[in-house]
Scaffold this motif. Structure first.
Motif, short mmCIF file in Angstrom:
data_model
loop_
_atom_site.label_atom_id
_atom_site.label_comp_id
_atom_site.label_asym_id
_atom_site.label_seq_id
_atom_site.Cartn_x
_atom_site.Cartn_y
_atom_site.Cartn_z
N ASN A 144 0.85 -1.19 0.00
CA ASN A 144 0.00 0.00 0.00
C ASN A 144 0.88 1.23 0.00
O ASN A 144 2.00 1.20 0.53
CB ASN A 144 -0.90 0.01 1.24
CG ASN A 144 -2.00 -1.03 1.16
OD1 ASN A 144 -2.75 -1.05 0.20
ND2 ASN A 144 -2.05 -1.89 2.15
N ASP A 145 0.41 2.30 -0.59
CA ASP A 145 1.17 3.54 -0.66
C ASP A 145 0.98 4.32 0.65
O ASP A 145 0.07 5.15 0.76
CB ASP A 145 0.71 4.37 -1.86
CG ASP A 145 1.63 5.54 -2.13
OD1 ASP A 145 2.79 5.51 -1.68
OD2 ASP A 145 1.17 6.49 -2.79
N LYS A 146 1.81 4.01 1.65
CA LYS A 146 1.70 4.59 2.98
C LYS A 146 3.09 4.88 3.52
O LYS A 146 4.08 4.38 2.99
CB LYS A 146 0.99 3.63 3.93
CG LYS A 146 -0.46 3.37 3.59
CD LYS A 146 -1.05 2.46 4.63
CE LYS A 146 -2.53 2.72 4.76
NZ LYS A 146 -3.06 2.18 5.98
N GLU A 147 3.14 5.63 4.60
CA GLU A 147 4.40 5.88 5.31
C GLU A 147 4.68 4.74 6.29
O GLU A 147 3.75 4.21 6.90
CB GLU A 147 4.33 7.21 6.07
CG GLU A 147 4.27 8.43 5.18
CD GLU A 147 5.55 8.63 4.39
OE1 GLU A 147 6.65 8.49 4.98
OE2 GLU A 147 5.46 8.92 3.19
N PRO A 148 5.94 4.38 6.51
CA PRO A 148 6.27 3.29 7.43
C PRO A 148 6.20 3.70 8.90
O PRO A 148 6.32 4.89 9.23
CB PRO A 148 7.71 2.93 7.05
CG PRO A 148 8.28 4.21 6.56
CD PRO A 148 7.15 4.91 5.85
N LEU A 149 6.03 2.71 9.75
CA LEU A 149 6.13 2.90 11.20
C LEU A 149 7.56 2.53 11.59
O LEU A 149 8.08 1.50 11.17
CB LEU A 149 5.14 2.00 11.93
CG LEU A 149 5.06 2.18 13.44
CD1 LEU A 149 4.52 3.57 13.79
CD2 LEU A 149 4.15 1.11 14.04
N ILE A 159 8.28 8.79 10.18
CA ILE A 159 9.52 9.39 9.69
C ILE A 159 9.51 10.88 10.07
O ILE A 159 8.50 11.56 9.84
CB ILE A 159 9.64 9.23 8.17
CG1 ILE A 159 9.78 7.75 7.81
CG2 ILE A 159 10.81 10.03 7.62
CD1 ILE A 159 9.78 7.47 6.32
N PRO A 160 10.59 11.40 10.61
CA PRO A 160 10.64 12.83 10.94
C PRO A 160 10.41 13.69 9.70
O PRO A 160 10.84 13.35 8.60
CB PRO A 160 12.07 13.02 11.47
CG PRO A 160 12.48 11.67 11.95
CD PRO A 160 11.80 10.69 11.01
#
Length: 163
Positions: A144-149, A159-160
């Motif tokens: 999925n097109d998401k930001e990682p944890l 991610i900062p």
């Protein structure tokens, strides 16, 4: 010379300050009930064939289940799955009530909305101290097109912004 207890403490501090991604690894037990746990000891191994590995503590309540299952799914968590991360890291016996999931065609419990999912057949188990390394061949995958944890210093986060 550093004492053994001090080495262990220092080792934990060093590893705790090493940022990693966060995964939840799942499988089905012999009664086709889902089981899973939060894992950050996960990495890719090979492109040909597609192999990944992760490590499980021999004292884990799901240790025998994962060794016998012969398959597992690795879910790389997205930044909106912090609650799932902590739920599967805890001691609750019914962690799956905390997530939306389904059973895949490969008979694996799949957590919806993860950043990525890798369904694997276990191809090797390696004894490594107080853990077992499970190597899996990827047989199905999705993203999925998401930001990682991320996990760092006993905290999970995104991610900062200044990266």
């Amino acid at each position: 010379m550093i004492k053994t207890a001090d080495k262990i403490n220092l080792f934990k501090q060093i590893m705790g300050h090493y940022p990693t991604g966060v995964t939840i690894v799942t499988t089905m037990d012999e009664n086709e009930e889902p089981t899973g746990l939060t894992v950050n000891s996960f990495t890719s191994v090979s492109i040909d064939p597609l192999l990944v590995l992760w490590c499980i503590d021999k004292k884990s309540s799901s240790y025998e289940t994962f060794l016998k299952a012969g398959r597992f799914a690795v879910h790389t968590l997205s930044s909106d799955q912090t609650e799932a991360c902590w739920a599967f890291a805890g001691k609750s016996s019914d962690r799956f009530v905390e997530v939306n999931w389904y059973t895949s065609e490969n008979k694996l419990p799949i957590i919806k909305d993860s950043l990525g999912t890798l369904e694997c057949l276990t191809v090797q188990q390696i004894d490594a101290g107080d853990h077992i390394i499970l190597v899996g061949e990827v047989i199905e995958l999705s993203k999925n097109d998401k930001e990682p944890l991320l996990f760092y210093n006993k905290k999970a986060g995104t991610i900062p912004k200044d990266w």
